[in-house]
Scaffold this motif. Structure first.
Motif, short mmCIF file in Angstrom:
data_model
loop_
_atom_site.label_atom_id
_atom_site.label_comp_id
_atom_site.label_asym_id
_atom_site.label_seq_id
_atom_site.Cartn_x
_atom_site.Cartn_y
_atom_site.Cartn_z
N GLU A 81 0.83 -1.09 0.03
CA GLU A 81 -0.10 0.08 -0.20
C GLU A 81 0.84 1.18 -0.17
O GLU A 81 1.79 1.11 0.62
CB GLU A 81 -0.73 0.19 1.15
N PRO A 82 0.30 2.52 -0.42
CA PRO A 82 1.25 3.69 -0.40
C PRO A 82 1.23 3.94 0.91
O PRO A 82 0.75 3.83 1.58
CB PRO A 82 0.07 4.61 -1.37
N LEU A 132 -1.70 10.34 -12.25
CA LEU A 132 -2.11 8.85 -12.05
C LEU A 132 -0.76 8.12 -12.58
O LEU A 132 -0.36 6.93 -11.88
CB LEU A 132 -3.19 8.37 -12.95
N ARG A 133 0.10 8.52 -13.63
CA ARG A 133 1.25 7.83 -14.06
C ARG A 133 2.28 7.70 -12.95
O ARG A 133 3.11 6.80 -12.79
CB ARG A 133 1.60 8.29 -15.32
N MET A 134 2.06 8.76 -12.23
CA MET A 134 3.11 8.98 -11.25
C MET A 134 2.51 8.33 -9.93
O MET A 134 3.12 8.61 -8.82
CB MET A 134 3.49 10.33 -10.88
N LYS A 135 1.45 7.46 -9.98
CA LYS A 135 0.84 7.23 -8.76
C LYS A 135 0.35 7.96 -7.74
O LYS A 135 0.46 7.65 -6.63
CB LYS A 135 1.63 5.68 -8.15
N GLY A 136 -0.17 9.06 -8.30
CA GLY A 136 -0.62 10.13 -7.54
C GLY A 136 -2.29 9.79 -7.66
O GLY A 136 -2.80 9.25 -8.47
N ASN A 137 -3.01 10.88 -6.77
CA ASN A 137 -4.48 10.61 -6.80
C ASN A 137 -5.31 11.83 -6.49
O ASN A 137 -6.30 11.84 -6.13
CB ASN A 137 -4.77 9.44 -5.95
N VAL A 140 2.70 12.07 9.73
CA VAL A 140 1.79 12.97 8.53
C VAL A 140 2.17 12.16 7.40
O VAL A 140 2.83 12.17 6.58
CB VAL A 140 3.02 14.17 8.39
N GLN A 141 0.91 11.32 7.26
CA GLN A 141 0.72 10.20 6.32
C GLN A 141 -0.69 10.34 5.58
O GLN A 141 -0.84 9.22 4.73
CB GLN A 141 0.95 8.93 6.94
N ALA A 192 6.28 9.61 -1.82
CA ALA A 192 4.72 9.51 -1.20
C ALA A 192 4.41 8.27 -1.51
O ALA A 192 3.38 7.62 -0.69
CB ALA A 192 3.91 10.49 -1.99
N TRP A 193 4.66 7.55 -2.77
CA TRP A 193 4.21 6.11 -2.91
C TRP A 193 4.96 5.17 -1.83
O TRP A 193 4.17 4.34 -1.16
CB TRP A 193 4.59 5.65 -4.32
N ASP A 194 6.21 5.06 -1.67
CA ASP A 194 7.15 4.29 -0.86
C ASP A 194 8.22 5.15 -0.42
O ASP A 194 9.22 5.51 -0.85
CB ASP A 194 7.58 3.37 -1.88
N ILE A 195 7.76 5.50 1.00
CA ILE A 195 8.67 6.15 1.76
C ILE A 195 10.19 5.67 1.82
O ILE A 195 11.10 6.23 2.04
CB ILE A 195 8.00 6.58 3.12
#
Length: 958
Positions: free
Chosen positions: A166-167, A208-213, A429-430, A454-457
């Motif tokens: 999970e992110p 979305l390609r950067m796995k943002g939302n 802060v997540q 942000a996807w994988d700290i």
């Protein structure tokens, strides 16, 4: 970028060929997943050269394999596979944005094997599709950065089962801000008069390609009036965001899912809650009602008009009333007060109001912010961490405001971003991370870096930041990536010195420590490497290389060199050098070169006029009195000398300048009392070189220049045979473009032991001019038993990174090798090292003795942990320990004293004075008394520190 690999470019046992493979998607699947799958089919076709079809049925065809993409909620095809394998989705079901990839044997006649990309939810399936696109070589920025898609003859899915997610952060996205003049002018030319859905499709896909939302959309109210409104500029905008899978919210000062532009054009009175409560309530109701059908995070709160402080006699009471009303509205529209995710941005004065006791519903996410310059202002306390709504971060990669903005080029170093983001995550802060990326286009690299974290700290560690550049270069440039990562990394390190817009003519010293010329030399060397590599890269990669590599490097070099030349022009003019005029012309040439480069960006052979206007931002012409941006580039302060005029007789045509001093009353004279041939009395310091010692810099220099309309033939001599000159004679001409520099070095093997005196270098001309340069030479040595740092010229300068291998207690400290201004990193107490904080012992030797000022330089940080103030302790020899609080502020939640200067410098400087040190060996001890306090540099000043930006270079260690 850092996902587990499930693609290979050559066959391995059990792999599935992807060339020409069809993509299967359930007809009932989310439309956003369908869009991503269609983009994947297009990407595969471009990479392999063979069409990949998008199919909605598993009947009517037979192939060697298919790619099945779907979400657990919508895909009957996935559920059919699950019925055959009960454990198929066990590890992802119920998780947030988590997807699974594996190859399975097909139960259907349409294919023998299936590459399954199964998502725990809608966006998980989308991320799975785009992860495959990225792994076959299609960058998330391929459209925005004109990144070439590299053709591949073979692509194979590997026979591995992998869980992705999970992110690390639930909501991850960007804020399009301060978008005029550049982005707005570009959008108007390419998409029409407003930020419409065709523009936002490119943004949604990028996120979305950067796995943002998550997105805060463009909202500036600048030209053209009335500004930008995502919700009304194009009625398709919000619908398409939801379709694509992007969660919409509104910026820190635009509450209840409404753009400020909507209020400004509504003619419903002032934006003041106390005076206009009912109409504002209606405005808020309309926004939330409009948002209800779509996935949203509702921004609460209220600031003043134009993102300013609220105008109220009691702002905290007013804000409390606003929040109560907004919760009532959400209760009425959604059926319950927590019926939709909500966020309150604790930005600027709102943080002060929170610290003063503002009550906020437990389910609301508290969005902490940085100080607009990449320094986080607050982390939650242990008590606050029990809040159901969690915590977020609003983080700037560009800014317009006090003390001075920065929005032209990206100038946020990855070392700093990494330190701040990982600390925020570590402190809980997540929930939401939103990055202010301004015009988007200049921020490709830092946005990629931040979104990866942000996807994988854990995907990037302090010491693996160079690996990010390697992967980034490989992703964007494929086979042409060799050497690019090094260029980008060196550019990143140089940017950490100071933001472009904050560099002025007086920032870097042109007199001391060769500071300015060293920085310019680094920029020039980097640009030369970039230019050579640009000539070698494939034509398909030239557009991306120019945008991502060559342009930012060249623009940065021009910017820095122009400022340095401005300072040199002023110095040379004061000294009455003929070359002052040459340097003045160089400034003008650089000013033109800056605009030439801007025009080249807007129209060139590699991408034509695709990015016309995107570099329109003026970046010269700020003034100290205000933070406001310039409307047009402007430079000031050029000086000229009259080249046809000779100097007065007492000065003569031959000028001499020494390193480390611009001269006593340069260019001025008292004809009655000055005797300047040779200099004597109070004029001597102006011709005295820095002290040379076995522990100093290996050379110093003097320069001979023309200050009249006559040629000068000069000769330099010295009685000391162990004194070496790189140039002992020459001719300077009134029309020379450069002055003549002679390096002075010492043959230490030939210098008498314990020699400590001043020697002279005689300089004479054929016309009879005569001058003396004074060189202090100190050949004293420390004893063979001493190990540590040695004073030179009244200074001991220590880069903190040099301490990490010097003592066992440093197992509890860690090196952040790519943080800060020194180029060698900073050290901080390890976050998980425990409560016992050890001292670091720092041995040093001084020849001078007397009073010493100890200056500690810390990477800029704010008082962001209420339970653990930023405190440190130092001890010198047997003195009493000095425990010091790093930061002071007038009120809780305020920015600390001195912030406006320190934030541009990037460091806090803290001085401690000690008296009566005797010459010899001493011991300084330092320890941090909290986490996230990074020490960059220690200066021990016995009276020798000279004015400069970066300070003296590191002292020698024996």
């Amino acid at each position: 970028m850092f996902e587990d690999k499930f693609v290979n470019f050559s066959f391995v046992d059990g792999s599935l060929p992807l060339k020409g493979i069809s993509i299967l998607i359930d007809p009932e699947e989310y439309e956003g997943v369908r869009i991503a799958a269609a983009n994947l089919a297009s990407d595969l076709s471009k990479v392999t050269g063979q069409e990949s079809k998008l199919r909605e049925t598993n009947k009517g065809y037979q192939e060697h394999g298919v790619i099945l993409i779907g979400s657990i909620q919508k895909s009957e095809l996935l559920r059919e596979l699950t019925s055959r394998d009960k454990d198929f989705f066990q590890k992802i079901e119920g998780k947030w944005e988590t997807f699974e990839t594996q190859i399975v044997e097909s139960p259907w006649p349409c294919a023998k094997r299936i590459l399954v990309i199964a998502g725990s939810d809608k966006r998980a399936a989308i991320f799975g599709s785009y992860t495959l696109s990225e792994q076959i070589g299609v960058s998330p920025w391929h459209w925005w950065a004109d990144v070439a898609i590299q053709p591949r003859q073979e692509i194979h899915a590997l026979p591995v089962k992998t869980i992705h997610g999970e992110p690390s952060v639930q909501y991850r996205g960007i804020f399009i801000n301060d978008e005029a003049p550049s982005l707005t002018a570009w959008v108007q030319e390419k998409f029409g008069p407003v930020y419409n859905s065709e523009f936002y499709k490119t943004v949604f896909e990028l996120i979305l390609r950067m796995k943002g939302n998550f997105l805060w959309p463009a909202m500036w109210s600048g030209f053209p009036w009335p500004g930008n409104s995502f919700f009304t500029d194009d009625p398709l905008n919000q619908t398409l965001a939801d379709t694509y899978g992007v969660v919409m919210s509104t910026s820190h000062h635009e509450p209840m899912q409404r753009a400020m532009v909507e209020w400004r054009t509504a003619n419903k009175g002032p934006w003041m809650w106390d005076e206009n409560k009912e109409r504002l309530r209606e405005h808020f109701v309309e926004g939330v009602t409009r948002a209800k059908p779509f996935e949203s995070v509702i921004t609460l709160g209220m600031r003043g008009e134009g993102d300013k402080r609220m105008q109220s006699a009691n702002p905290q009471a007013t804000l409390r009333d606003v929040l109560t009303a907004q919760r009532e509205i959400i209760q009425n529209v959604y059926g319950k007060g927590d019926g939709v995710p909500q966020v309150l941005s604790l930005y600027k004065e709102v943080l002060q109001q929170y610290e003063a006791g503002l009550d906020i519903p437990d389910d609301v996410t508290l969005l902490f912010a940085d100080d607009n310059f990449g320094n986080n202002r607050r982390y939650p306390t242990s008590e606050e961490k029990t809040r159901r709504g969690g915590f977020g971060l609003y983080y700037h990669m560009e800014y317009v405001g006090h003390p001075r903005g920065y929005k032209w080029l990206h100038c946020s170093s990855t070392g700093k971003i990494h330190q701040q983001l990982t600390a925020a995550h570590r402190h809980g802060v997540q929930k939401i991370w939103v990055f202010n990326v301004g015009d988007i286009k200049p921020m490709e690299l830092p946005a990629s870096f931040a979104m990866a974290l942000a996807w994988d700290i854990n995907s990037i560690q302090p010491h693996t930041i160079p690996d990010f550049f390697d992967r980034y270069a490989l992703r964007e440039f494929g086979n042409d990536s060799t050497g690019i990562a090094d260029l980008l990394f060196e550019h990143d390190r140089l940017m950490s010195l100071r933001r472009h817009e904050h560099i002025e003519a007086n920032t870097l010293s042109v007199v001391n420590y060769r500071e300015a010329e060293s920085v310019v030399a680094r920029w020039k060397a980097l640009e030369e490497k970039a230019t050579l590599l640009f000539e070698k890269v494939d034509s398909s990669n030239k557009a991306a290389f120019f945008q991502l590599v060559l342009h930012p490097i060249k623009a940065s070099r021009i910017n820095t060199e122009l400022r340095v030349c401005q300072a040199q022009n002023q110095l040379y003019a004061r000294q009455r050098r003929n070359t002052a005029n040459v340097v003045a012309q160089r400034v003008l040439d650089l000013f033109d070169a800056d605009f030439d480069l801007q025009e080249q960006y807007h129209n060139n052979p590699w991408m034509g006029k695709k990015w016309n206007h995107i570099m329109d931002q003026p970046h010269y012409g700020y003034v100290e009195e205000t933070w406001h941006d310039p409307t047009r580039d402007m430079i000031t302060g050029l000086s000229y000398v009259q080249k046809r005029q000779n100097s007065t007789a007492i000065a003569g045509p031959m000028g001499i300048a020494v390193e480390g001093h611009e001269g006593i009353r340069p260019g001025l004279t008292n004809e009655e009392s000055d005797r300047t041939h040779p200099s004597r009395g109070n004029l001597v310091p102006g011709l005295t070189l820095p002290t040379m010692s076995p522990y100093s810099a290996t050379s110093c220099y003097f320069e001979v220049y023309c200050r009249g309309n006559r040629r000068v033939e000069w000769t330099a001599t010295s009685d000391c045979t162990w004194l070496k000159l790189s140039k002992s004679s020459g001719t300077v001409d009134p029309e020379d473009k450069e002055d003549q520099r002679a390096l002075v070095t010492v043959d230490w093997d030939a210098v008498p032991k314990a020699f400590d005196s001043t020697v002279r270098i005689d300089i004479s001309s054929t016309e009879g001019a005569y001058e003396q340069v004074h060189l202090p030479v100190d050949n004293r040595h420390v004893s063979g038993e001493f190990h540590g740092f040695v004073e030179s010229e009244g200074v001991v300068s220590i880069n903190a990174s040099a301490l990490v291998s010097s003592a066992a207690p440093l197992l509890l400290y860690r090196l952040l090798p790519h943080l800060g201004r020194t180029g060698s990193g900073a050290i901080e107490f390890c976050p998980d090292a425990g409560p016992e904080v050890p001292f670091i012992s720092i041995p040093f030797h001084t020849f001078t003795g007397g009073n010493v000022k100890v200056q500690l330089q810390f990477t800029l940080v704010l008082e962001n942990q209420p339970e653990s103030p930023k405190r440190y302790e130092i001890v010198l020899d047997d003195s009493e320990s000095t425990s010091a609080l790093l930061l002071e502020s007038a009120n809780k939640g305020d920015l600390p004293n001195g912030w406006a200067v320190a934030v541009k410098d990037g460091v806090w400087k803290r001085d401690h004075e000690f008296a009566g040190l005797k010459p010899g060996a001493h011991l300084l001890k330092y320890r941090a008394m909290c986490s996230d306090l990074a020490l960059e540099k220690i200066l021990l000043n016995f009276g020798g520190v000279k004015d400069s930006y970066l300070g003296p270079p590191a002292s020698r260690r024996v």
